[in-house]
Design a protein around this motif. Sequence first.
Motif, PDB file in Angstrom:
ATOM      1  N   GLU A  38       2.491   0.395  17.378  1.00 14.87           N
ATOM      2  CA  GLU A  38       1.813   1.512  18.008  1.00 14.87           C
ATOM      3  C   GLU A  38       0.473   1.814  17.343  1.00 14.87           C
ATOM      4  N   MET A  43       3.545  -3.619  30.063  1.00 18.68           N
ATOM      5  CA  MET A  43       2.416  -2.728  29.816  1.00 18.68           C
ATOM      6  C   MET A  43       2.839  -1.266  29.684  1.00 18.68           C
ATOM      7  N   LYS A  68       4.557   0.454  27.430  1.00 21.82           N
ATOM      8  CA  LYS A  68       4.279   1.059  26.120  1.00 21.82           C
ATOM      9  C   LYS A  68       2.784   1.302  25.951  1.00 21.82           C
ATOM     10  N   GLU A  69       1.995   0.303  26.305  1.00 15.08           N
ATOM     11  CA  GLU A  69       0.541   0.425  26.180  1.00 15.08           C
ATOM     12  C   GLU A  69       0.000   1.513  27.098  1.00 15.08           C
ATOM     13  N   LYS A  70       0.461   1.556  28.344  1.00 11.91           N
ATOM     14  CA  LYS A  70      -0.019   2.565  29.290  1.00 11.91           C
ATOM     15  C   LYS A  70       0.319   3.980  28.803  1.00 11.91           C
ATOM     16  N   ARG A  82      -5.030  -5.526  21.517  1.00  7.21           N
ATOM     17  CA  ARG A  82      -4.190  -5.874  22.664  1.00  7.21           C
ATOM     18  C   ARG A  82      -3.453  -7.195  22.485  1.00  7.21           C
ATOM     19  N   VAL A 133      -1.763   4.410  25.087  1.00  9.13           N
ATOM     20  CA  VAL A 133      -3.218   4.272  25.088  1.00  9.13           C
ATOM     21  C   VAL A 133      -3.855   4.993  26.264  1.00  9.13           C
ATOM     22  N   ASP A 172       6.168  -6.283  21.718  1.00 12.63           N
ATOM     23  CA  ASP A 172       5.072  -5.316  21.749  1.00 12.63           C
ATOM     24  C   ASP A 172       4.409  -5.215  20.377  1.00 12.63           C
ATOM     25  N   LEU A 198      -2.089  -0.604  18.664  1.00  7.74           N
ATOM     26  CA  LEU A 198      -2.432  -0.320  20.055  1.00  7.74           C
ATOM     27  C   LEU A 198      -3.427   0.836  20.133  1.00  7.74           C
TER      28      LEU A 198
END
Length: 580
Positions: free
Chosen positions: A462, A174, A176-178, A470, A181, A459, A465
């Motif tokens: 970008e 998570m 990269k997402e955290k 998700r 995003v 992943d 995302l």
Amino acid sequence: MEKRTDETSAHKEMRSADWFGKSDKMGFVHRSWLRNQGYPSDYFDGRPVIGICNTWSELTPCNGHLRELAEVVKRGVIEAGGFPLEFPVTSLGETIMRPTTMLFRNLAAMDTEESIRANPLDGVVLLTGCDKTTPSTLMGACSVDLPTLVIPGGPMLNGRFRGECLGSGSFNWMVKEKTIVESYSAEDILEAEIGVARSAGHCMTMGTASTMACMVEALGLTLPGAAAIPAVDARKKVMAQLSGRRIVQMAKENLKLSKVLTREAFENAIIVNAAIGGSTNFVIHLLAIAGRIGVNLQLEDFDRIGSKIPLLANLKPAGKYLMEDFYYAGGLPVVISQLKQYLHNDAVTINGQSLGENNHAPVCYNQDVIATIDKPVQQQAGIAVLKGNLCEQGAIIKPSAANKELMQHRGRAVVFDTIEDYHARIDDPQLDIDEACVIVLKNVGPVGYPGMPEVGNVDLPEKLLRKGIRDMIRISDGRMSGTAAGTVVLHVSPESAVGGTLAFVHDGDMIELDVAGRRLHLDITDEELARRRAAWQPPEPMAERGYVKLHIDHVQQAHLGADMDVLRGGSGSKVTRDLH
């Protein structure tokens, strides 16, 4: 002066008598050199010799406490009248080793097998923890087939971050997402990093390490309740000491692995794995273990036996809780008890009791963590095995961790030929990709990478995302961490590097996934597929020498467990040559 008894009847019953029980020159040699460690004479007079196979290493953080645990096991062995001798084998640190520990699983299995066979051991304790240390040591032990039990090292305590519980594996996927995003700062990520793995032990999600611990308990290879005890809980030491006592009795009873690892035991493990939402890596490791002990287990068995089993464990990555919570709720015995209508309850276990006897009346202390069979977390869990022209020998997907809206889907392929190609292009704003596409990753299988890394759950781009996407369908011949989730098709067999259909997928091809129908299809004509196959050139080998060359030349495909063809089966416990 100490005296020794010549060739007692107890000696003649033990395998170690060939080393320690004789009055000839070699008996003198074997005993005299070990005496430099200070062992008294009665240690050589018929005591069962117990090998403690230790995967401790400072390069394997999840197993960093096993040196101390080994001392507790020795205490139990000595109490029961055994002679404990600890020995090291290749340790595999999932979080540290490159390119992937899976490349070295079979090497560690070879090390374990030959170390056990070559030495004067009557029984073996496997000290395991991190993902590959359990299957590798068990594979090696199976090929020798001595009395053997497993002591799982145990999960870490729950990770903590700003009042939340974090999974030591799940949060990794998570980051990269955290960052993109949720605008986590570098300081936020550092704070999470410090608190996510805060005690000794392996990942505390239902990742591969926890899955392997539950696997060996379901197979009957641990004392009841061993799988979920946190590594730093004093009860882990109690379990280790009792296991040390028990292995001595197993050696006297000659309760070998082959007497425990029956077809029924393997079916029990598949059923339990489905109910706990276990890792997809369970499939490839259990297939390899079955190949060593001589049980005819097929990829299709995982679907046939396990895919209709209710999900009972509400654990990350498919659920809410972590292994510490699972243990406090009652642990694996509660799950096994709930599953009694599905299981072979009369399967023998290492304590001499049946699986049903060991787990007949456990108490569940939190039904939000461990659900009942009447009110499960999910009606059907387990592993789905897919077939089709894109995976003639099979591929797998974990429905409990997937997006239900994507379980039947037709999408345009966006192809990455290697993991390096993926990293170079996935975040390019000009990449022609949207959420309906299917990400296809080639050349990450047993031969192609080599070693089949956990990169299948790549992943997302970008730009997607940032749109709030998700999950997407991802297909590869690689694996996925048990701590990860998503609609990810894995273990495509045959792999692309050996000319499987995955090698011939082009950008823009349409791919159909139908999990309910167990189908994975590349939508091109047979004639076009034949044309592409004829034009294909295999990639250059990744190594020309050493173990990696040996791996490439002999590793089997994923549907067979990715063991080496020369290692399947076993040679037994007889030493090939001696000095007499």
